[in-house]
Scaffold this motif. Structure first.
Motif, PDB file in Angstrom:
ATOM      1  N   ARG A   1      41.829 -17.159  25.259  1.00  0.00           N
ATOM      2  CA  ARG A   1      40.694 -16.987  24.340  1.00  0.00           C
ATOM      3  C   ARG A   1      39.437 -17.654  24.889  1.00  0.00           C
ATOM      4  NH1 ARG A   1      43.969 -18.115  18.694  1.00  0.00           N
ATOM      5  NH2 ARG A   1      44.205 -15.926  18.044  1.00  0.00           N
ATOM      6  N   SER A   2      39.601 -18.820  25.459  1.00  0.00           N
ATOM      7  CA  SER A   2      38.451 -19.521  26.016  1.00  0.00           C
ATOM      8  C   SER A   2      37.773 -18.684  27.097  1.00  0.00           C
ATOM      9  CB  SER A   2      38.894 -20.869  26.592  1.00  0.00           C
ATOM     10  OG  SER A   2      37.813 -21.541  27.194  1.00  0.00           O
ATOM     11  N   ASN A   3      38.572 -18.010  27.914  1.00  0.00           N
ATOM     12  CA  ASN A   3      38.034 -17.191  28.991  1.00  0.00           C
ATOM     13  C   ASN A   3      37.436 -15.875  28.493  1.00  0.00           C
ATOM     14  OD1 ASN A   3      38.441 -18.671  31.461  1.00  0.00           O
ATOM     15  ND2 ASN A   3      40.632 -18.392  31.182  1.00  0.00           N
ATOM     16  N   LEU A   4      37.833 -15.430  27.311  1.00  0.00           N
ATOM     17  CA  LEU A   4      37.300 -14.180  26.765  1.00  0.00           C
ATOM     18  C   LEU A   4      35.976 -14.381  26.037  1.00  0.00           C
ATOM     19  CD1 LEU A   4      40.493 -12.364  25.405  1.00  0.00           C
ATOM     20  CD2 LEU A   4      39.381 -12.148  27.637  1.00  0.00           C
ATOM     21  N   GLY A   5      35.609 -15.637  25.804  1.00  0.00           N
ATOM     22  CA  GLY A   5      34.317 -15.921  25.197  1.00  0.00           C
ATOM     23  C   GLY A   5      34.137 -15.276  23.829  1.00  0.00           C
ATOM     24  N   VAL A   6      33.058 -14.503  23.674  1.00  0.00           N
ATOM     25  CA  VAL A   6      32.740 -13.904  22.377  1.00  0.00           C
ATOM     26  C   VAL A   6      33.758 -12.851  21.943  1.00  0.00           C
ATOM     27  CG1 VAL A   6      30.277 -14.342  22.614  1.00  0.00           C
ATOM     28  CG2 VAL A   6      31.239 -12.188  23.465  1.00  0.00           C
ATOM     29  N   TYR A   7      34.642 -12.452  22.852  1.00  0.00           N
ATOM     30  CA  TYR A   7      35.648 -11.437  22.530  1.00  0.00           C
ATOM     31  C   TYR A   7      37.014 -12.061  22.213  1.00  0.00           C
ATOM     32  CZ  TYR A   7      31.984  -8.571  24.520  1.00  0.00           C
ATOM     33  OH  TYR A   7      30.757  -7.995  24.769  1.00  0.00           O
ATOM     34  N   ARG A   8      37.019 -13.362  22.024  1.00  0.00           N
ATOM     35  CA  ARG A   8      38.251 -14.101  21.763  1.00  0.00           C
ATOM     36  C   ARG A   8      38.956 -13.624  20.504  1.00  0.00           C
ATOM     37  NH1 ARG A   8      37.855 -19.398  22.105  1.00  0.00           N
ATOM     38  NH2 ARG A   8      39.372 -19.855  20.500  1.00  0.00           N
ATOM     39  N   ASP A   9      38.177 -13.126  19.512  1.00  0.00           N
ATOM     40  CA  ASP A   9      38.768 -12.744  18.237  1.00  0.00           C
ATOM     41  C   ASP A   9      39.506 -11.412  18.286  1.00  0.00           C
ATOM     42  OD1 ASP A   9      37.903 -15.072  17.054  1.00  0.00           O
ATOM     43  OD2 ASP A   9      36.052 -14.216  16.284  1.00  0.00           O
ATOM     44  N   HIS A  10      39.508 -10.764  19.463  1.00  0.00           N
ATOM     45  CA  HIS A  10      40.367  -9.579  19.607  1.00  0.00           C
ATOM     46  C   HIS A  10      41.839  -9.993  19.518  1.00  0.00           C
ATOM     47  CE1 HIS A  10      37.762  -6.158  20.431  1.00  0.00           C
ATOM     48  NE2 HIS A  10      37.007  -6.936  21.200  1.00  0.00           N
ATOM     49  N   ILE A  11      42.117 -11.257  19.825  1.00  0.00           N
ATOM     50  CA  ILE A  11      43.482 -11.781  19.715  1.00  0.00           C
ATOM     51  C   ILE A  11      43.594 -12.503  18.382  1.00  0.00           C
ATOM     52  CG2 ILE A  11      45.222 -13.302  20.719  1.00  0.00           C
ATOM     53  CD1 ILE A  11      43.854 -12.951  23.415  1.00  0.00           C
ATOM     54  N   VAL A  12      44.395 -11.947  17.503  1.00  0.00           N
ATOM     55  CA  VAL A  12      44.526 -12.463  16.143  1.00  0.00           C
ATOM     56  C   VAL A  12      45.807 -13.269  16.010  1.00  0.00           C
ATOM     57  CG1 VAL A  12      44.759 -11.829  13.712  1.00  0.00           C
ATOM     58  CG2 VAL A  12      43.242 -10.504  15.211  1.00  0.00           C
ATOM     59  N   THR A  13      45.698 -14.440  15.397  1.00  0.00           N
ATOM     60  CA  THR A  13      46.869 -15.279  15.147  1.00  0.00           C
ATOM     61  C   THR A  13      47.574 -14.831  13.877  1.00  0.00           C
ATOM     62  OG1 THR A  13      45.816 -17.206  16.174  1.00  0.00           O
ATOM     63  CG2 THR A  13      47.684 -17.632  14.697  1.00  0.00           C
ATOM     64  N   LEU A  14      48.865 -14.646  13.956  1.00  0.00           N
ATOM     65  CA  LEU A  14      49.695 -14.301  12.799  1.00  0.00           C
ATOM     66  C   LEU A  14      50.473 -15.552  12.434  1.00  0.00           C
ATOM     67  CD1 LEU A  14      50.960 -10.852  14.126  1.00  0.00           C
ATOM     68  CD2 LEU A  14      49.004 -11.292  12.629  1.00  0.00           C
ATOM     69  N   ARG A  15      50.023 -16.224  11.421  1.00  0.00           N
ATOM     70  CA  ARG A  15      50.579 -17.519  11.069  1.00  0.00           C
ATOM     71  C   ARG A  15      52.093 -17.464  10.871  1.00  0.00           C
ATOM     72  NH1 ARG A  15      48.027 -21.939   9.601  1.00  0.00           N
ATOM     73  NH2 ARG A  15      46.071 -20.768   9.297  1.00  0.00           N
ATOM     74  N   GLY A  16      52.792 -18.378  11.548  1.00  0.00           N
ATOM     75  CA  GLY A  16      54.237 -18.460  11.412  1.00  0.00           C
ATOM     76  C   GLY A  16      55.004 -17.424  12.216  1.00  0.00           C
ATOM     77  N   MET A  17      54.268 -16.541  12.939  1.00  0.00           N
ATOM     78  CA  MET A  17      54.965 -15.494  13.695  1.00  0.00           C
ATOM     79  C   MET A  17      54.531 -15.426  15.148  1.00  0.00           C
ATOM     80  SD  MET A  17      55.016 -11.397  13.162  1.00  0.00           S
ATOM     81  CE  MET A  17      55.896 -10.360  14.349  1.00  0.00           C
ATOM     82  N   GLY A  18      53.268 -15.046  15.375  1.00  0.00           N
ATOM     83  CA  GLY A  18      52.823 -14.862  16.747  1.00  0.00           C
ATOM     84  C   GLY A  18      51.396 -14.360  16.813  1.00  0.00           C
ATOM     85  N   TYR A  19      51.185 -13.259  17.559  1.00  0.00           N
ATOM     86  CA  TYR A  19      49.831 -12.771  17.793  1.00  0.00           C
ATOM     87  C   TYR A  19      49.815 -11.245  17.895  1.00  0.00           C
ATOM     88  CZ  TYR A  19      49.175 -17.636  19.166  1.00  0.00           C
ATOM     89  OH  TYR A  19      49.137 -19.009  19.176  1.00  0.00           O
ATOM     90  N   LYS A  20      48.603 -10.677  17.759  1.00  0.00           N
ATOM     91  CA  LYS A  20      48.405  -9.268  18.055  1.00  0.00           C
ATOM     92  C   LYS A  20      46.978  -9.054  18.545  1.00  0.00           C
ATOM     93  CE  LYS A  20      46.973  -7.481  13.496  1.00  0.00           C
ATOM     94  NZ  LYS A  20      47.283  -6.483  12.443  1.00  0.00           N
ATOM     95  N   PHE A  21      46.809  -8.006  19.327  1.00  0.00           N
ATOM     96  CA  PHE A  21      45.495  -7.648  19.852  1.00  0.00           C
ATOM     97  C   PHE A  21      44.939  -6.512  18.998  1.00  0.00           C
ATOM     98  CE2 PHE A  21      42.341  -5.613  22.452  1.00  0.00           C
ATOM     99  CZ  PHE A  21      41.790  -6.635  23.222  1.00  0.00           C
ATOM    100  N   VAL A  22      43.715  -6.681  18.510  1.00  0.00           N
ATOM    101  CA  VAL A  22      43.077  -5.640  17.687  1.00  0.00           C
ATOM    102  C   VAL A  22      41.908  -5.049  18.448  1.00  0.00           C
ATOM    103  CG1 VAL A  22      43.791  -6.683  15.513  1.00  0.00           C
ATOM    104  CG2 VAL A  22      41.609  -7.359  16.529  1.00  0.00           C
ATOM    105  N   GLU A  23      41.690  -3.743  18.273  1.00  0.00           N
ATOM    106  CA  GLU A  23      40.618  -3.056  19.005  1.00  0.00           C
ATOM    107  C   GLU A  23      39.241  -3.437  18.479  1.00  0.00           C
ATOM    108  OE1 GLU A  23      41.080   1.037  20.227  1.00  0.00           O
ATOM    109  OE2 GLU A  23      43.099   1.082  19.358  1.00  0.00           O
ATOM    110  N   LYS A  24      39.148  -3.641  17.177  1.00  0.00           N
ATOM    111  CA  LYS A  24      37.862  -3.981  16.587  1.00  0.00           C
ATOM    112  C   LYS A  24      37.936  -5.358  15.946  1.00  0.00           C
ATOM    113  CE  LYS A  24      36.396   0.771  15.661  1.00  0.00           C
ATOM    114  NZ  LYS A  24      35.930   1.730  14.623  1.00  0.00           N
ATOM    115  N   ILE A  25      36.914  -6.159  16.181  1.00  0.00           N
ATOM    116  CA  ILE A  25      36.842  -7.485  15.599  1.00  0.00           C
ATOM    117  C   ILE A  25      36.255  -7.380  14.209  1.00  0.00           C
ATOM    118  CG2 ILE A  25      35.854  -9.798  15.805  1.00  0.00           C
ATOM    119  CD1 ILE A  25      35.728  -9.407  18.799  1.00  0.00           C
ATOM    120  N   GLU A  26      36.951  -7.977  13.229  1.00  0.00           N
ATOM    121  CA  GLU A  26      36.440  -7.939  11.863  1.00  0.00           C
ATOM    122  C   GLU A  26      35.212  -8.814  11.733  1.00  0.00           C
ATOM    123  OE1 GLU A  26      39.454  -8.989   9.111  1.00  0.00           O
ATOM    124  OE2 GLU A  26      40.841  -7.397   9.721  1.00  0.00           O
ATOM    125  N   GLU A  27      34.233  -8.286  10.998  1.00  0.00           N
ATOM    126  CA  GLU A  27      32.978  -9.039  10.778  1.00  0.00           C
ATOM    127  C   GLU A  27      33.231 -10.193   9.810  1.00  0.00           C
ATOM    128  OE1 GLU A  27      30.313  -8.561  12.437  1.00  0.00           O
ATOM    129  OE2 GLU A  27      30.973  -6.751  13.492  1.00  0.00           O
TER     130      GLU A  27
END
Length: 226
Positions: free
Chosen positions: A200-226
């Motif tokens: 995420r640090s290396n992705l900068g402003v696009y870090r939020d494409h990787i979403v944390t799923l609390r208690g489970m893991g992660y997923k990559f989303v195509e669009k960042i929610e505003e």
């Protein structure tokens, strides 16, 4: 036949690893310190390195830094130290795995096999994934952020491409460890969290494409929610 470089200042350790590696049909080269390891990489084609950390002269971390400038070779760090700092620093350098002494030679062979299979089995795909200013060149194994190349470690790239390949799908930490690292870590699922943080640090402003799923893991989303 895959060629493995064993780097350790303890001959007894090198002998044990050599015996098991030879039994598993690997060709083995040896080095007793970081300087010898760098020379071996310059003079030979090597498929995987087992690198001790605490060595006189040039230590394991220093050797990995120099070797990464020469070739991108999968590396397993081997050390009597088990501090989290060492692991994090090794992963930041692009190390693939970390084994603490004393270790099981059979487990080490399993980890070697998993890394080499993953390396040999990668399929090159001539395509790019584009998410606004985030461009992932799958074939070229490079990532650019707003036109500037991101400095990702090999493992960070593997992790990002894995999430992108499964974009929109919730991926558990266990699945990520199994598919990206090639085997299950016992009690080490924080490895995923650590790499996600660095990625995420290396992705900068696009870090939020990787979403944390609390208690489970992660997923990559195509669009960042505003």
């Amino acid at each position: 036949m895959s060629r493995i470089l064993i780097v350790d200042d303890e001959k007894e350790i090198r002998d044990v690893i050599r015996e098991y590696a030879t039994f598993n049909d690997y060709e083995v080269l040896e080095a007793s310190n970081g300087f010898e390891a760098v020379v071996a990489v310059k003079e030979n084609s090597i498929d995987l390195i087992i690198m001790d950390i605490m060595m006189p002269g040039l230590d394991g971390f220093g050797a990995v830094k120099q070797i990464k400038k020469i070739a991108d070779i999968p590396t397993i760090m081997l050390s009597a130290r088990g501090e989290e700092y060492d692991k994090l620093f090794g992963f930041e350098l692009g190390v693939d795995d970390y084994v603490t002494k004393p270790f099981s030679p059979r487990e080490l062979m399993a980890r070697i096999s998993a890394i080499l299979k993953r390396k040999d089995g990668k399929v090159r795909e001539n395509k790019k994934e584009v998410f606004g200013g985030l461009v992932i060149d799958v074939d070229g194994r490079s990532v650019t952020v707003d036109g500037k190349k991101a400095d990702l470690t090999p493992k960070e790239y593997d992790l990002l491409f894995y999430l992108v390949k499964n974009k929109g799908v919730a991926m558990s930490r266990e699945s990520i460890l199994s598919d990206v690292w090639g085997y299950t870590f016992f009690g080490e699922d924080r490895t995923v969290d650590t790499h996600i943080k660095m990625l995420r640090s290396n992705l900068g402003v696009y870090r939020d494409h990787i979403v944390t799923l609390r208690g489970m893991g992660y997923k990559f989303v195509e669009k960042i929610e505003e």
